[in-house]
Scaffold this active site. Structure first.
Site, mmCIF file in Angstrom:
data_model
loop_
_atom_site.group_PDB
_atom_site.id
_atom_site.type_symbol
_atom_site.label_atom_id
_atom_site.label_comp_id
_atom_site.label_asym_id
_atom_site.label_seq_id
_atom_site.Cartn_x
_atom_site.Cartn_y
_atom_site.Cartn_z
ATOM 1 N N SER A 405 6.924 4.820 8.590
ATOM 2 C CA SER A 405 6.333 5.549 7.095
ATOM 3 C C SER A 405 4.840 6.120 7.557
ATOM 4 C CB SER A 405 6.457 4.617 6.250
ATOM 5 O OG SER A 405 5.473 5.113 4.831
ATOM 6 N N LEU A 408 5.185 9.403 9.713
ATOM 7 C CA LEU A 408 5.600 10.539 8.760
ATOM 8 C C LEU A 408 4.251 11.010 7.769
ATOM 9 C CD1 LEU A 408 9.311 9.474 7.657
ATOM 10 C CD2 LEU A 408 8.247 11.184 9.549
ATOM 11 N N HIS A 409 3.890 9.869 7.357
ATOM 12 C CA HIS A 409 2.378 10.298 6.358
ATOM 13 C C HIS A 409 1.224 11.124 7.261
ATOM 14 C CE1 HIS A 409 4.145 7.434 3.358
ATOM 15 N NE2 HIS A 409 3.212 8.263 2.646
ATOM 16 N N GLU A 410 1.192 10.735 8.590
ATOM 17 C CA GLU A 410 0.149 11.221 9.476
ATOM 18 C C GLU A 410 0.751 12.774 9.862
ATOM 19 O OE1 GLU A 410 -3.131 12.049 11.434
ATOM 20 O OE2 GLU A 410 -2.959 10.236 10.173
ATOM 21 N N MET A 413 -0.128 14.906 6.902
ATOM 22 C CA MET A 413 -1.509 15.311 6.665
ATOM 23 C C MET A 413 -1.907 16.122 7.740
ATOM 24 S SD MET A 413 -2.566 13.876 3.900
ATOM 25 C CE MET A 413 -4.424 14.332 4.263
#
Length: 472
Positions: A405, A408-410, A413
């Protein structure tokens, strides 16, 4: 000369009797009324509606919802009025210019990216017909194709001449399609294995033993859900239905509503565009000026400026960004889960609208991860945690689920800001030690303190991560 005053005549006995009779009747009427007016109220020990640890049935907060939209309308109108007085145009601002540029290119790219999902239908037909086996060459071929899809989305986003608003919309939608692709292929691949295994057992000429009969029952149960069966589900309409459905986990059956409510679609659409407009106003009035000033301060910083100088500038910027970013977070949450998800659910007649729980009452980060975004939580649980837990311990499975998770967030961004800094990865992985601390007995006994700490971390964390990506 003094005029003589005539003497008052005394009332007769008849008049006195009528007068006292009227007073008596009036007193009786007042007595009956006062008995109804002043009888004791039926009181019982009842806390306030907003008291903690108390739930009152049938409490309607619709008025607060109406108040919110009235406030939104007033704020939008005031923004129109201010812009018209200053520039002669109702709509101005940096963010509006971003939205207006390269819209056609964004629409074409998003349509092409979304259409790639339909390629999963003929791909899965190959396994249903038995030309290839899923657990074999199929898994390796699928892994290559899904990596190619992800690479295409990232490169298309980063190499295009888009504003950050366009990059954000494209990469977020790409992540949704990526998760839908993964679930559709993995689940139907598993169905193909069950289907061919069932056919193999049923074609045996000899009698089946107990284990084989149990396997037949298991496969039949997996391949039939509420009358929907595999491979009859492999159709273009079924794939399109899942594409537009507000679910990231594919299955044979979903609960449906009786019909589509047009007025509700209009309500969701108006609410979504209203919140987006409000987000633009907040960005232009409360975020862009603060960030522009911070960037100018950093550029004009003296050459011998110490780390303390930049830390103070960062803290000053974060302090002024906390409230607008918190408000933006809540508006984005409403747009996604009340606007877009409900619009999509209404179109597809998807009946389960439980996209989130009361995450605002969370006192631990693992509660927040489970309740604020339930479609993604179900996807990570079903397609990441459970497969890992089949050969890993529970703690390691949890760690790697958080890691996937966080990566994927990085990536999201990085595509939005065109920077790979690792801030999002770092701060999201720090939730693991926070969760360990929050599970201690002291925090469990004082959940209010846990909720206060949760909100402080949300308010400060969102503004801090955004400021770090933009400024450094």
């Amino acid at each position: 000369m003094i005029a003589a005053t005539p003497a008052k005549s005394k009332p007769s006995d008849v008049n006195l009797e009528q007068t006292f009779k009227g007073v008596s009747e009036t007193s009786k009427i007042d007595l009956r009324r006062s008995r109804a007016a002043y009888r004791p109220l039926e009181l019982s020990p009842t806390p306030s509606i907003f008291a903690r640890n108390y739930q009152r049935n049938a409490v309607d907060f619709t008025g607060f919802f109406v108040l919110f939209w009235v406030a939104v309308s007033i704020m939008i109108f005031m923004s129109f009025l201010e812009n018209f007085e200053l520039t002669g145009r109702p709509v101005v601002g940096t963010i509006f210019k971003y939205f207006q540029s390269n819209l056609l290119d964004l629409a074409k790219a998003d349509l092409a990216m979304s259409s790639m999902f339909l390629l999963a239908f003929p791909f899965q037909k190959i396994f249903a017909l038995g030309y290839l086996r899923w657990y074999g060459l199929g898994v390796y071929l699928y892994s290559i194709l899904i990596l190619l899809f992800l690479s295409h989305c990232v490169l298309r986003c980063c190499l295009s001449n888009w504003s950050w608003t366009h990059r954000a919309m494209f990469i977020l939608h790409s992540m949704v399609i990526l998760m839908k692709l993964h679930s559709y292929n993995v689940v139907n691949g598993w169905y193909s294995y069950c289907y061919h295994s069932l056919n193999k057992l049923q074609s045996k000429k000899t009698d089946l033993d107990d284990d084989e009969r149990s396997s037949v029952e298991f496969y039949e149960h997996c391949l039939n859900h509420h009358g929907n069966t595999y491979p009859e589900n492999l159709t273009i309409p079924n794939a399109l239905d899942f594409l537009f459905m507000p679910s990231l986990c594919y299955q044979l059956y979903y609960p449906r509503t009786a019909h589509v409510r047009i007025h509700y679609l209009i309500e969701c659409a108006l609410g979504t565009f209203g919140c987006i407009f409000l987000l633009v106003i907040i960005s232009d009035h409360f975020m862009v000026p603060v960030l522009a000033k911070a960037i100018r301060t950093i550029i004009e910083a003296p050459e011998d400026a110490s780390a303390t100088y930049f830390a103070i500038r960062l803290g000053h910027t974060v302090a002024f960004l906390m409230f607008p970013f918190m408000l933006s977070f809540l508006l984005v949450f409403w747009v996604i889960f009340e606007g877009v998800c409900n619009f999509s659910a209404e179109i597809t007649r998807f009946a389960d609208r439980n996209f989130y729980d009361d995450w605002w009452n969370c006192w631990t980060w693992d509660q927040f991860a489970r309740t604020w975004n339930k479609p993604v939580h179900y996807f990570l649980l079903r397609h990441v945690y459970v497969p890992l837990n089949s050969f890993m311990s529970k703690s390691l499975s949890t760690f790697f689920t958080f890691f996937v998770s966080s990566v994927l967030h990085e990536l999201v961004m990085g595509c939005i800001t065109l920077k790979i800094r690792g801030y999002g990865l770092f701060f999201q992985m720090t939730q693991i030690p926070y969760i360990i601390i929050q599970r201690q007995k002291f925090v469990r006994r004082h959940r209010l303190l846990g909720n206060i700490a949760f909100w402080f971390s949300i308010i400060i964390g969102i503004a801090l991560i955004a400021a770090l990506y933009i400024l450094f």
